[in-house]
Design an enzyme around this catalytic site. Structure first.
Site, PDB file in Angstrom:
ATOM      1  N   ASN A 120      18.489   7.239   5.789  1.00  0.00           N
ATOM      2  CA  ASN A 120      17.096   7.424   5.386  1.00  0.00           C
ATOM      3  C   ASN A 120      17.009   8.383   4.201  1.00  0.00           C
ATOM      4  OD1 ASN A 120      14.320   7.441   5.394  1.00  0.00           O
ATOM      5  ND2 ASN A 120      14.155   8.992   6.992  1.00  0.00           N
ATOM      6  N   ARG A 525      11.086  16.145  -0.204  1.00  0.00           N
ATOM      7  CA  ARG A 525      10.511  15.587   1.017  1.00  0.00           C
ATOM      8  C   ARG A 525      11.571  15.614   2.122  1.00  0.00           C
ATOM      9  NH1 ARG A 525       5.660  15.021   2.692  1.00  0.00           N
ATOM     10  NH2 ARG A 525       5.785  13.704   4.499  1.00  0.00           N
ATOM     11  N   HIS A 651       4.578  -3.146   7.595  1.00  0.00           N
ATOM     12  CA  HIS A 651       4.833  -2.601   6.257  1.00  0.00           C
ATOM     13  C   HIS A 651       6.319  -2.322   6.066  1.00  0.00           C
ATOM     14  CE1 HIS A 651       4.509  -0.361   2.613  1.00  0.00           C
ATOM     15  NE2 HIS A 651       5.169   0.637   3.174  1.00  0.00           N
ATOM     16  N   HIS A 704       4.798   7.350  -4.689  1.00  0.00           N
ATOM     17  CA  HIS A 704       5.711   8.499  -4.623  1.00  0.00           C
ATOM     18  C   HIS A 704       5.477   9.472  -5.768  1.00  0.00           C
ATOM     19  CE1 HIS A 704       7.894   5.471  -2.209  1.00  0.00           C
ATOM     20  NE2 HIS A 704       8.085   6.515  -1.436  1.00  0.00           N
TER      21      HIS A 704
HETATM   22  N1  MET Z   1       1.480   3.923   8.086  1.00  0.00           N
HETATM   23  C1  MET Z   1       2.447   4.752   7.431  1.00  0.00           C
HETATM   24  C2  MET Z   1       1.769   5.543   6.328  1.00  0.00           C
HETATM   25  O1  MET Z   1       0.860   5.045   5.750  1.00  0.00           O
HETATM   26  C3  MET Z   1       3.513   3.920   6.852  1.00  0.00           C
HETATM   27  C4  MET Z   1       4.522   4.693   6.135  1.00  0.00           C
HETATM   28  S1  MET Z   1       5.919   3.758   5.778  1.00  0.00           S
HETATM   29  C5  MET Z   1       7.034   4.929   5.221  1.00  0.00           C
HETATM   30  O2  MET Z   1       2.156   6.637   6.013  1.00  0.00           O
END
Ligand code: MET
Length: 764
Positions: A120, A525, A651, A704
């Site tokens: 990650n 982060r 997502h 980002h």
């Molecule tokens: N629902 C989460 C957000 O909007 C999805 C993040 S995906 C890294 O932060």
């Protein structure tokens, strides 16, 4: 004598000093000089602590203020044109590449980031072309080697190898169509030669050259390049320890064994089965083997007995002087020290090792193997035996009810009631969204006020009721903003969540939390992954209260928001006593209950985020099918219980998933959103080519970076996207959640996004 080695150390500081310093610098509150000083203090503390722990081979040069791959690009002059000639200092060019820059008339987006192998951690992707003019602008590795030497610590410098560096890169826009970054090998080698010969001149005896590409299938096609590159480098370099991690070398060992290197590091935590083959291949060479026996990717105590057995096998084959024991990879992926944890129980504390404790582990294992008579060493060996036995005993007391529920899963639980085409019609009536529906990925800015309120709750300075009131106000604010700006499918904004995984972990059984176990995710982060220690279940609903509240203050449809089983698993430290599949199934059943509770509460769209599904993919293709089978199944298990009228969303980040396309389709989410704004159109062409049938929201801007995308820019993006994706399947959304952003840029960016959607409705 067997030496001990650590391949890399967390670079965030025991108390996140680097984050604080870097962010203060960005905010103009800290000078460059003071930033460098803060970094120097962290490096110094890491080096001295490793020395104190008795580690023989201490790394240097792998520290970074943002990302180590970016460090190489910046030092090698692989700086895309858009960051040049802006009148910025080298440091600011470096940060501009990492995070973009929008200030004082300068407006440049960040470079693309990608996941570092199956972790990650995100690295900044080098952008390369025929025009890339490699030269060594400065020798960071040398500087850090000297920095350590000055305080009396002799280190082994770490460099990302030329082939991995190039292969991790991508073709810049200006590159010719068939350009392959690896073609730049002859151009980059002089830079490496200079870097390495300067290290040698400064007295470095050996250098760790990381070539993690060697554990991938594509490593096999690079045998000639490896032979060529290392024949060039070896004569001018300190002794090279060719370093691989995260997986097995497979047949690549055949050409690796012929390279002119002094040592080879292999990961025996991830790929213990490779030991015999590797030993056989290098037996008749002078190559020293470095055995990765202490995990750089997990927080469990190493089982010394296992590590020692591996090492004894190697010693029997090669002799003790040709064996080093090491961490399996850099410890970048582990928190700094267990000493910062004050709230773990004695029992829990005894299960874990963080970076500094791992350093002590490798030192102890090496000492045992070297025949040390030190009573401290035998005590540590005995203590390890006791700890491991106690953990095994705990593992055997699993939650029977959860195991039985997993065993009772039936095939129909994986599938929705009707096919997508039918559901789409039902949902169109139920949700009544316009063409090109706009939505967001879930989170809204996590402001200082939100974090303060949460901290106060933690310290008992405000009551639960007061905190809930505060969160409700935040939700209302976010909902009203979305209504005002004109978004269609709303979210509650996730203000109650400290983190998308931790938040769920805290409400599930089977998790343990830390106070200070931060791990770098990207740049400044950091995340604090929870630890899965036993069987997982959901005692009570986790999000229903907040989503229902959000729905109660708006007449527009509200999207519920959950993190998916694979993501929760991947972004936690998993158990190492049961397979990942079982852990994911347990999580999926817990989430399935939550999804059904949300539906019952009147939430008509539910998003189950799986941003980590791609990163969890095994590094070797032959291992993919097994993973994808359970990963997709568990996502489906968590979502498929709903009626046709409920719209499921998911997502994905860094959606480099052209190659796992059938699995994305098999998820059968009604809508997927993907991080896309910095990718080229290739991915969408793949969707088209395979005839992806469900709805899709390719992110239209990068979240980002604080940069605000203009309406025109978003429209341009939509135009190209619409040339590929049918309009009736399109959703419009940002790349990802907005929690790391400020309100100012969020408001402006979303207003532009909505305006672009209106343009699409009128013109497309
Ligand atoms: N629902 C989460 C957000 O909007 C999805 C993040 S995906 C890294 O932060």
């Amino acid at each position: 004598m067997v030496l001990s080695s650590v391949l890399g150390f967390p670079r965030i500081g025991a108390n996140r000093e680097v984050k604080k310093a870097v962010e203060a610098y960005w905010a103009g509150k800290l000078s460059a000089e003071d930033l460098i000083k803060a970094a120097a203090d962290v490096k110094k503390s890491s080096w001295t602590s490793l020395k104190e722990r008795g580690v023989d081979l201490i790394p240097s040069g792998e520290f970074s203020l943002y990302d180590h791959v970016l460090d190489h690009s910046a030092a090698f002059n692989a700086i895309p044109k858009r960051y040049q000639g802006l009148g910025l200092s080298a440091l600011d060019v470096f940060f501009a590449m990492g995070r973009g820059r929008q200030a004082d008339g300068v407006d440049v987006p960040a470079c693309e980031m990608k996941k570092w192998f199956d972790s990650n951690y995100h690295f900044v992707v080098p952008e390369l072309s025929e025009e890339t003019d490699f030269k060594l602008l400065y020798n960071k590795v040398l500087a850090e080697y000297k920095e350590a030497k000055e305080i009396g610590v002799v280190t082994r410098p770490v460099v990302l190898g030329p082939i991995s560096y190039l292969v991790l890169g991508k073709a810049a826009k200006e590159a010719s169509p068939n350009f392959q970054p690896i073609s730049l090998l002859p151009k980059i080698l002089p830079v490496y030669k200079q870097l390495l010969s300067e290290l040698k001149a400064a007295g470095a005896e050996s250098v760790q050259i990381d070539e993690p590409i060697l554990v991938l299938d594509k490593g096999a096609e690079l045998d000639k390049q490896y032979a060529y590159a290392y024949a060039e480098l070896a004569p001018v370099s300190p002794k090279i320890i060719l370093t691989t991690y995260f997986n097995r070398l497979d047949s690549n060992i055949n050409f690796i064994a012929k390279l002119p290197v002094a040592g080879l590091h292999i990961d025996l935590v991830r790929a213990p089965q490779q030991l015999g083959e590797v030993l056989a291949a290098i037996k008749s060479t002078p190559i020293v083997i470095s055995l990765g026996v202490v995990s750089g990717r997990n927080i469990w105590k190493a089982d010394f007995a296992v590590a020692i057995k591996f090492a004894q096998t190697a010693i029997a084959a090669l002799g003790a002087d040709r064996v080093v024991v090491a961490t399996s990879s850099s410890l970048l992926h582990t928190p700094v020290t267990l000493a910062s944890e004050k709230k773990l129980t004695q029992q829990q504390r005894d299960w874990f090792s963080f970076a500094l404790e791992k350093a002590a582990e490798v030192a102890t294992i090496a000492a045992v193997l070297s025949g040390s008579q030190d009573p401290k060493v035998s005590a540590a060996l005995e203590a390890n035996k006791v700890s491991i036995a106690k953990r095994r005993e705990f593992e055997s007391t699993s939650d029977d009810a959860v195991r039985k529920r997993v065993a009772a899963i039936t095939p129909d639980m994986y599938d929705r009631k009707s096919p997508f085409a039918v559901r789409k019609e039902v949902q169109a009536k139920h949700l009544n969204l316009p063409r090109f529906p706009t939505t967001t990925i879930g989170s809204f800015p996590q402001t200082k006020e939100i974090r303060t309120a949460r901290a106060k709750l933690g310290k008992g300075e405000i009551s639960e009721a007061e905190y809930d009131e505060f969160i409700k106000k935040e939700i209302e604010l976010v909902v009203k903003f979305q209504e005002k700006v004109g978004l269609d499918l709303l979210v509650h904004g996730e203000p109650e969540r400290n983190d998308m995984v931790q938040y769920f972990g805290e409400q599930l059984t089977g998790f343990v939390f830390t106070q200070n176990a931060w791990v770098q995710s990207y740049g400044s982060r950091y995340v604090r992954p929870p630890i899965i220690v036993s069987d997982v279940s959901r005692p009570t609903p986790m999000t229903v209260k907040w989503s229902s509240y959000a729905q109660s203050v708006s007449s527009k449809p509200m999207k519920g928001m959950l993190s998916g089983p694979v993501t929760i698993l991947n972004w936690s430290f998993p158990r190492d006593d049961v397979p990942r599949k079982l852990q994911s199934q347990q999580l999926a059943l817990a989430l399935r209950d939550e999804v059904l509770d949300l539906e019952k509460a009147g939430i008509s769209a539910i998003q189950v985020d799986e941003p980590a599904i791609r990163e969890g993919l095994p590094l070797r293709r032959s291992d993919w099918d097994e993973y994808l089978q359970w990963a997709v199944d568990t996502f489906k298990l968590s979502t498929a219980g709903v009626t046709d009228a409920t719209q499921t969303h998911s997502h994905f980040c860094y959606s480099d998933f052209g190659d796992i396309f059938p699995s994305i389709q098999r998820l059968d989410a009604d809508v997927i959103s993907i991080e896309f704004s910095k990718s080229d159109m290739k991915l969408l062409h793949t969707f088209k080519q395979y005839g992806y049938s469900n709805q899709i929201g390719p992110g239209v801007y990068d979240i980002h970076s604080p940069r605000i995308p203009s309406e025109a820019e978003i429209i341009e993006r939509l135009k190209t996207t619409l040339a590929i994706i049918p309009d009736h399947l399109m959703f419009i959304n940002p790349d990802c959640g907005l929690k790391t952003r400020g309100w100012k840029e969020t408001e402006a960016s979303l207003a532009n996004l909505v305006a672009a959607a209106r343009w699409a409705r009128a013109n497309a």
